[in-house]
Write a protein that holds these residues in place. Sequence first.
Motif, PDB file in Angstrom:
ATOM      1  N   LEU A 179      -4.050  13.378   8.963  1.00 54.03           N
ATOM      2  CA  LEU A 179      -4.041  14.819   9.190  1.00 54.03           C
ATOM      3  C   LEU A 179      -2.697  15.375   8.731  1.00 54.03           C
ATOM      4  CD1 LEU A 179      -5.651  15.103  12.727  1.00 54.03           C
ATOM      5  CD2 LEU A 179      -6.581  16.014  10.604  1.00 54.03           C
ATOM      6  N   ALA A 180      -2.732  16.506   8.043  1.00 57.70           N
ATOM      7  CA  ALA A 180      -1.501  17.115   7.530  1.00 57.70           C
ATOM      8  C   ALA A 180      -0.517  17.400   8.657  1.00 57.70           C
ATOM      9  CB  ALA A 180      -1.824  18.382   6.756  1.00 57.70           C
ATOM     10  N   LYS A 181      -1.020  17.878   9.788  1.00 60.33           N
ATOM     11  CA  LYS A 181      -0.137  18.247  10.908  1.00 60.33           C
ATOM     12  C   LYS A 181       0.610  17.048  11.486  1.00 60.33           C
ATOM     13  CE  LYS A 181      -3.420  17.725  14.639  1.00 60.33           C
ATOM     14  NZ  LYS A 181      -3.814  18.138  15.923  1.00 60.33           N
ATOM     15  N   ASP A 182       0.089  15.830  11.252  1.00 58.13           N
ATOM     16  CA  ASP A 182       0.723  14.628  11.793  1.00 58.13           C
ATOM     17  C   ASP A 182       1.846  14.087  10.906  1.00 58.13           C
ATOM     18  OD1 ASP A 182      -0.975  14.739  13.954  1.00 58.13           O
ATOM     19  OD2 ASP A 182      -2.392  13.271  13.132  1.00 58.13           O
ATOM     20  N   VAL A 183       1.838  14.453   9.625  1.00 62.24           N
ATOM     21  CA  VAL A 183       2.831  13.875   8.702  1.00 62.24           C
ATOM     22  C   VAL A 183       3.710  14.907   8.006  1.00 62.24           C
ATOM     23  CG1 VAL A 183       1.574  11.729   8.285  1.00 62.24           C
ATOM     24  CG2 VAL A 183       1.093  13.723   6.867  1.00 62.24           C
ATOM     25  N   ILE A 184       3.344  16.170   8.109  1.00 59.14           N
ATOM     26  CA  ILE A 184       4.094  17.234   7.429  1.00 59.14           C
ATOM     27  C   ILE A 184       4.688  18.173   8.465  1.00 59.14           C
ATOM     28  CG2 ILE A 184       3.929  19.173   5.822  1.00 59.14           C
ATOM     29  CD1 ILE A 184       1.579  17.750   4.488  1.00 59.14           C
ATOM     30  N   ARG A 185       5.939  18.553   8.251  1.00 58.39           N
ATOM     31  CA  ARG A 185       6.637  19.481   9.143  1.00 58.39           C
ATOM     32  C   ARG A 185       7.047  20.728   8.366  1.00 58.39           C
ATOM     33  NH1 ARG A 185       4.280  16.955  12.135  1.00 58.39           N
ATOM     34  NH2 ARG A 185       4.960  15.129  13.248  1.00 58.39           N
ATOM     35  N   ASN A 186       7.395  21.784   9.072  1.00 55.51           N
ATOM     36  CA  ASN A 186       7.873  23.015   8.437  1.00 55.51           C
ATOM     37  C   ASN A 186       9.029  22.713   7.489  1.00 55.51           C
ATOM     38  OD1 ASN A 186       6.307  25.231   9.200  1.00 55.51           O
ATOM     39  ND2 ASN A 186       7.277  25.312  11.197  1.00 55.51           N
ATOM     40  N   ASP A 187       9.016  23.376   6.349  1.00 52.85           N
ATOM     41  CA  ASP A 187      10.062  23.309   5.327  1.00 52.85           C
ATOM     42  C   ASP A 187      10.178  21.963   4.622  1.00 52.85           C
ATOM     43  OD1 ASP A 187      10.788  26.009   5.578  1.00 52.85           O
ATOM     44  OD2 ASP A 187      12.055  25.532   7.307  1.00 52.85           O
ATOM     45  N   ASP A 188       9.199  21.072   4.767  1.00 50.36           N
ATOM     46  CA  ASP A 188       9.205  19.832   3.993  1.00 50.36           C
ATOM     47  C   ASP A 188       8.987  20.161   2.519  1.00 50.36           C
ATOM     48  OD1 ASP A 188       9.638  18.062   6.056  1.00 50.36           O
ATOM     49  OD2 ASP A 188       7.537  17.480   6.288  1.00 50.36           O
ATOM     50  N   LEU A 189       9.622  19.370   1.655  1.00 49.98           N
ATOM     51  CA  LEU A 189       9.433  19.504   0.209  1.00 49.98           C
ATOM     52  C   LEU A 189       8.427  18.452  -0.222  1.00 49.98           C
ATOM     53  CD1 LEU A 189      10.082  20.576  -2.616  1.00 49.98           C
ATOM     54  CD2 LEU A 189      12.010  18.972  -2.661  1.00 49.98           C
ATOM     55  N   ILE A 190       7.283  18.916  -0.734  1.00 49.32           N
ATOM     56  CA  ILE A 190       6.209  18.022  -1.153  1.00 49.32           C
ATOM     57  C   ILE A 190       6.080  18.077  -2.666  1.00 49.32           C
ATOM     58  CG2 ILE A 190       3.737  17.558  -1.018  1.00 49.32           C
ATOM     59  CD1 ILE A 190       3.823  18.781   1.794  1.00 49.32           C
ATOM     60  N   SER A 191       6.148  16.910  -3.294  1.00 48.13           N
ATOM     61  CA  SER A 191       5.944  16.817  -4.742  1.00 48.13           C
ATOM     62  C   SER A 191       4.464  16.619  -5.017  1.00 48.13           C
ATOM     63  CB  SER A 191       6.729  15.651  -5.328  1.00 48.13           C
ATOM     64  OG  SER A 191       8.106  15.869  -5.197  1.00 48.13           O
ATOM     65  N   VAL A 192       3.957  17.376  -5.977  1.00 49.46           N
ATOM     66  CA  VAL A 192       2.554  17.279  -6.374  1.00 49.46           C
ATOM     67  C   VAL A 192       2.536  16.646  -7.762  1.00 49.46           C
ATOM     68  CG1 VAL A 192       0.404  18.540  -6.777  1.00 49.46           C
ATOM     69  CG2 VAL A 192       2.052  19.386  -5.080  1.00 49.46           C
ATOM     70  N   GLU A 193       1.935  15.460  -7.847  1.00 52.61           N
ATOM     71  CA  GLU A 193       1.912  14.724  -9.106  1.00 52.61           C
ATOM     72  C   GLU A 193       0.473  14.466  -9.526  1.00 52.61           C
ATOM     73  OE1 GLU A 193       4.626  11.277  -9.065  1.00 52.61           O
ATOM     74  OE2 GLU A 193       5.244  12.045  -7.099  1.00 52.61           O
ATOM     75  N   TYR A 194       0.275  14.371 -10.829  1.00 52.73           N
ATOM     76  CA  TYR A 194      -1.036  14.047 -11.386  1.00 52.73           C
ATOM     77  C   TYR A 194      -1.019  12.584 -11.805  1.00 52.73           C
ATOM     78  CZ  TYR A 194      -4.923  13.905 -14.674  1.00 52.73           C
ATOM     79  OH  TYR A 194      -6.071  13.577 -15.331  1.00 52.73           O
ATOM     80  N   ILE A 195      -2.013  11.828 -11.350  1.00 51.01           N
ATOM     81  CA  ILE A 195      -2.114  10.413 -11.709  1.00 51.01           C
ATOM     82  C   ILE A 195      -3.202  10.282 -12.771  1.00 51.01           C
ATOM     83  CG2 ILE A 195      -2.547   8.091 -10.852  1.00 51.01           C
ATOM     84  CD1 ILE A 195      -1.919   9.202  -8.058  1.00 51.01           C
ATOM     85  N   ASP A 196      -2.831   9.757 -13.908  1.00 53.08           N
ATOM     86  CA  ASP A 196      -3.783   9.556 -14.996  1.00 53.08           C
ATOM     87  C   ASP A 196      -4.762   8.439 -14.626  1.00 53.08           C
ATOM     88  OD1 ASP A 196      -5.106   9.410 -17.394  1.00 53.08           O
ATOM     89  OD2 ASP A 196      -3.391   8.651 -18.536  1.00 53.08           O
ATOM     90  N   LYS A 197      -6.056   8.683 -14.793  1.00 59.25           N
ATOM     91  CA  LYS A 197      -7.078   7.688 -14.449  1.00 59.25           C
ATOM     92  C   LYS A 197      -6.879   6.402 -15.242  1.00 59.25           C
ATOM     93  CE  LYS A 197     -12.033   7.139 -13.736  1.00 59.25           C
ATOM     94  NZ  LYS A 197     -11.870   5.743 -13.488  1.00 59.25           N
ATOM     95  N   ASN A 198      -6.459   6.511 -16.496  1.00 62.20           N
ATOM     96  CA  ASN A 198      -6.213   5.311 -17.304  1.00 62.20           C
ATOM     97  C   ASN A 198      -5.088   4.479 -16.698  1.00 62.20           C
ATOM     98  OD1 ASN A 198      -8.187   6.015 -19.153  1.00 62.20           O
ATOM     99  ND2 ASN A 198      -6.765   7.215 -20.381  1.00 62.20           N
ATOM    100  N   GLU A 199      -4.080   5.145 -16.159  1.00 61.46           N
ATOM    101  CA  GLU A 199      -2.966   4.444 -15.516  1.00 61.46           C
ATOM    102  C   GLU A 199      -3.448   3.709 -14.268  1.00 61.46           C
ATOM    103  OE1 GLU A 199       1.276   5.515 -13.361  1.00 61.46           O
ATOM    104  OE2 GLU A 199       0.395   6.956 -14.735  1.00 61.46           O
ATOM    105  N   ILE A 200      -4.308   4.348 -13.490  1.00 61.34           N
ATOM    106  CA  ILE A 200      -4.863   3.718 -12.296  1.00 61.34           C
ATOM    107  C   ILE A 200      -5.679   2.485 -12.676  1.00 61.34           C
ATOM    108  CG2 ILE A 200      -6.478   4.004 -10.365  1.00 61.34           C
ATOM    109  CD1 ILE A 200      -5.655   6.958 -10.327  1.00 61.34           C
ATOM    110  N   ASP A 201      -6.528   2.629 -13.708  1.00 58.95           N
ATOM    111  CA  ASP A 201      -7.337   1.497 -14.165  1.00 58.95           C
ATOM    112  C   ASP A 201      -6.455   0.345 -14.627  1.00 58.95           C
ATOM    113  OD1 ASP A 201      -9.603   2.953 -13.593  1.00 58.95           O
ATOM    114  OD2 ASP A 201      -9.954   3.558 -15.673  1.00 58.95           O
ATOM    115  N   TYR A 202      -5.374   0.669 -15.351  1.00 60.79           N
ATOM    116  CA  TYR A 202      -4.459  -0.367 -15.834  1.00 60.79           C
ATOM    117  C   TYR A 202      -3.791  -1.082 -14.657  1.00 60.79           C
ATOM    118  CZ  TYR A 202      -0.384  -2.625 -17.799  1.00 60.79           C
ATOM    119  OH  TYR A 202       0.574  -3.549 -18.107  1.00 60.79           O
ATOM    120  N   ILE A 203      -3.327  -0.323 -13.687  1.00 60.47           N
ATOM    121  CA  ILE A 203      -2.656  -0.907 -12.519  1.00 60.47           C
ATOM    122  C   ILE A 203      -3.615  -1.824 -11.754  1.00 60.47           C
ATOM    123  CG2 ILE A 203      -1.690  -0.363 -10.239  1.00 60.47           C
ATOM    124  CD1 ILE A 203      -0.445   2.150 -11.580  1.00 60.47           C
ATOM    125  N   ASN A 204      -4.847  -1.370 -11.542  1.00 57.31           N
ATOM    126  CA  ASN A 204      -5.832  -2.187 -10.826  1.00 57.31           C
ATOM    127  C   ASN A 204      -6.174  -3.461 -11.597  1.00 57.31           C
ATOM    128  OD1 ASN A 204      -5.980  -0.489  -8.618  1.00 57.31           O
ATOM    129  ND2 ASN A 204      -7.664   0.702  -9.475  1.00 57.31           N
TER     130      ASN A 204
END
Length: 119
Positions: free
Chosen positions: A73-98
Amino acid sequence: MPIRVKLSFESPLPPIRCLYAIKATEVYIKDLKKNILDDILYQSLPTKKSVQKINSSLLKLTLDGYELVDTELAKDVIRNDDLISVEYIDKNEIDYINKRKAEILKSKCYFSSNFKFVK
């Protein structure tokens, strides 16, 4: 009461930095990803075409270098004024890692099964 966070979008996403209010108290991280796509990226006119191809499951949210898990739940791990990075994970990268992880595990199992103690 909403939780106000700072969002910073990382490349290859558009370089957006903004404040965002998480309004629902019972929102999971996986739903928060979809809300961020709908509320911010889809509303940005110059990026509409490129963003519509993004699946929210390919977004990764990190806080202080730690990934936020979809099932929390967001309320359990995020607090006011936290800085959250939003990143895009390439599906090909995920397949390679797996694939690479499976190869490593397979080789470790092979070596461990052939290992013999010598007295």
